[in-house]
Design a protein around this motif. Sequence first.
Motif, PDB file in Angstrom:
ATOM      1  N   ALA A   1       0.836  -1.202   0.000  1.00 34.09           N
ATOM      2  CA  ALA A   1       0.000   0.000   0.000  1.00 34.09           C
ATOM      3  C   ALA A   1       0.872   1.253   0.000  1.00 34.09           C
ATOM      4  CB  ALA A   1      -0.917  -0.002   1.218  1.00 34.09           C
TER       5      ALA A   1
ATOM      6  N   SER B   1      -1.084   3.401  -4.633  1.00 32.19           N
ATOM      7  CA  SER B   1      -1.720   2.091  -4.480  1.00 32.19           C
ATOM      8  C   SER B   1      -2.539   2.063  -3.203  1.00 32.19           C
ATOM      9  CB  SER B   1      -0.675   0.979  -4.468  1.00 32.19           C
ATOM     10  OG  SER B   1       0.236   1.145  -3.396  1.00 32.19           O
ATOM     11  N   ASP B   2      -3.677   1.348  -3.221  1.00 35.57           N
ATOM     12  CA  ASP B   2      -4.527   1.256  -2.038  1.00 35.57           C
ATOM     13  C   ASP B   2      -4.050   0.133  -1.117  1.00 35.57           C
ATOM     14  OD1 ASP B   2      -5.408  -1.150  -3.139  1.00 35.57           O
ATOM     15  OD2 ASP B   2      -7.301  -0.329  -3.876  1.00 35.57           O
ATOM     16  N   ALA B   3      -4.858  -0.200  -0.107  1.00 36.17           N
ATOM     17  CA  ALA B   3      -4.454  -1.197   0.891  1.00 36.17           C
ATOM     18  C   ALA B   3      -4.198  -2.572   0.280  1.00 36.17           C
ATOM     19  CB  ALA B   3      -5.525  -1.303   1.973  1.00 36.17           C
ATOM     20  N   ASP B   4      -4.821  -2.855  -0.873  1.00 38.27           N
ATOM     21  CA  ASP B   4      -4.616  -4.137  -1.556  1.00 38.27           C
ATOM     22  C   ASP B   4      -3.583  -4.040  -2.673  1.00 38.27           C
ATOM     23  OD1 ASP B   4      -6.542  -5.535  -0.010  1.00 38.27           O
ATOM     24  OD2 ASP B   4      -8.141  -4.630  -1.219  1.00 38.27           O
TER      25      ASP B   4
END
Length: 656
Positions: free
Chosen positions: A465, A484-487
């Motif tokens: 992330a 980028s996100d948490a995934d």
Amino acid sequence: MKLKPLFLFFTLLFCLLGSQPGRAQLPLKAANRLYEEMKYPQAIAAYKKLLDEKEPSLEVLEGLGNSYRQMNNNKEAEFWYAQTMNFPKVSVETQYNYAEALRRNEKYERAKEVFQQVLDKDKTKAEQVNQLITACDQALAWQANPKRIDIKKEHFNSENSDFSPVFYKKGLVFSSDRDRKTKMGMYSWTGKPYLQLYTIQQDSTGNWSAPAALPNRINSSFHNAAATFSASGDTIFFTRTNKEPVRRRNGNSDPTSWQPVPAKDQFLNRLEIFTSEFKGDAWTAAKPFAYNNHKEYSVGHPALSPDGKLLYFVSDMPGGKGQTDLYFCERQANGSWSKPVNCGPTVNTPGKETFPVVAADGTLYFSSDGHVGMGGLDLFSVQGSRDQWNEVKNMEPPFNSGADDFGIVFEPGTEKGYFSSNRNSETGVDNIYSFKPEQLPCKLDGRVMEQPVAQQLQAKPKPIAGVMLRLYKPGDSIPQTTYSDADGNFTFPITAGIEYTIKGVKSGYLTKSSTITPDCKSVVDMIKIDMAMNKNKMNYSYVVENIYYDLDKFDIRPDAAKELDKMVVMLKDNPNIKIELSSHTDSRQTQGYNKLLSQLRAEAAVKYMILQGIDARRLKAKGYGETKLRNRCKDNVQCSEEEHQLNRRTEFKLIR
């Protein structure tokens, strides 16, 4: 010889006026003779005159179909061949020609039906006809999924044929039989003026000048076409035809098609290559190529390699693989050319290979009716050189069609260019088309993952992330940016056909770059990409995937070079790191041999990266042999090939 035209004229006139029984056959003989002498426009007029006078016969309809076929007018050829199908005694050859006309007009389903009728009548054609039926199926599959390329017919085309463009200075040189408004005469095969070379210039706004014929030292009074230039533009190689009396039954008769020789004794056209140099302010007198042999065979369609050391060309000289083959000569130290060598069976077929072009990156483009295609001449590309080639690839639609497609050139460093085709032509003439990748918008759907270390290669990758992603396209001064996100997921709006560079940056990780040229099929397409990032941590080892060597060798193979190129990009993105590049073997040799072989392999990989511009002080080569096996496969242990492969690997680790 001077009496022949008068004899034909008075014979035809007498038969048209006469009324005695049997005289109706004389005009047909006259029409057939015009066809045999390859005077196709005149033959067509004579056959149509016969149709005006009486009910159509099979022979007259076949004559019309054959004449239009020889003139490359497939639309008219199909129409007249279709009429012959109503006659019970229609020949297998005419049925075959009808099927081919249908195929060239892209009526593939109907072509398959007629090819099957041919097969039912003549089993000796089974192999050839089954290949054409398969080609029809392949063409239908290609048409269902065409490449996203914009094609445009250029406005500088004339009503006659224009083809084979090549880049010259700030414009193009191309071949054409447009009228030069001089006493050039007419070519009996087509009823058009002779082919000449023209130049056209493009200004800064993209507008084209009026085409101008090259000087008479290049354009002789007969056919001149299909040229290539040296990189400096001061030397031209081009094709010129030479009239030669027919002495035997094989050889060339047409300057662009390499058709069989005429059925009656007369002159035929043999191709030759000529060269000229631009000195001072003018072209020098054209000189013949050393390996011309117009009394025996044709040599034409020259194509220079970017470095000027190889000259490819087309010939029907004895000993070839088919009707016409591609050959090459190498420039010697003294400036002469080596003897011609056949380019080999990968490129050449029993059919015709013509119009070679070598792009700036060394790719060979050519046209062929012998490889599986859509009909007529198709464009093909192949990597390699001389007589060593990789797989030949059909360029597919929209570059290829059922018609003749040939003479393609790319602007250096781009996916834009020009090619020739007689598609969509009512009369079968060739035109020049420009092309460029279609600018279709879509979306990039990416994910950033942490690459597992070598000791935990089977572990599930972890998403990262908060990685800052920057997307660059050519000409960008400010990239698009996202995180980028948490995934580990991220998205960008993109456009098809543009080469993008994506750069991922996060503290604690090595900067990672990837390139992608999206091939979007629709605006709702999602182009997927995974980016694996490495920890910026000392002594963490990572496997470099897909680095393979031939058995007991340490040369860098082309597939390994692609992976090492990625390592080069990583080192350039992270200029302060130093790495150890290590090579490992399995246990199937002595320990001493494996240690030596792995050291040589590691050194070869390091040397390759140094040649790509990486400072040697940032690289260390280390061969570990079989001392760091990753599984149970030691000496005297039975293991599968897959288990041994796990130990044959290349790794890198940070040592600074």
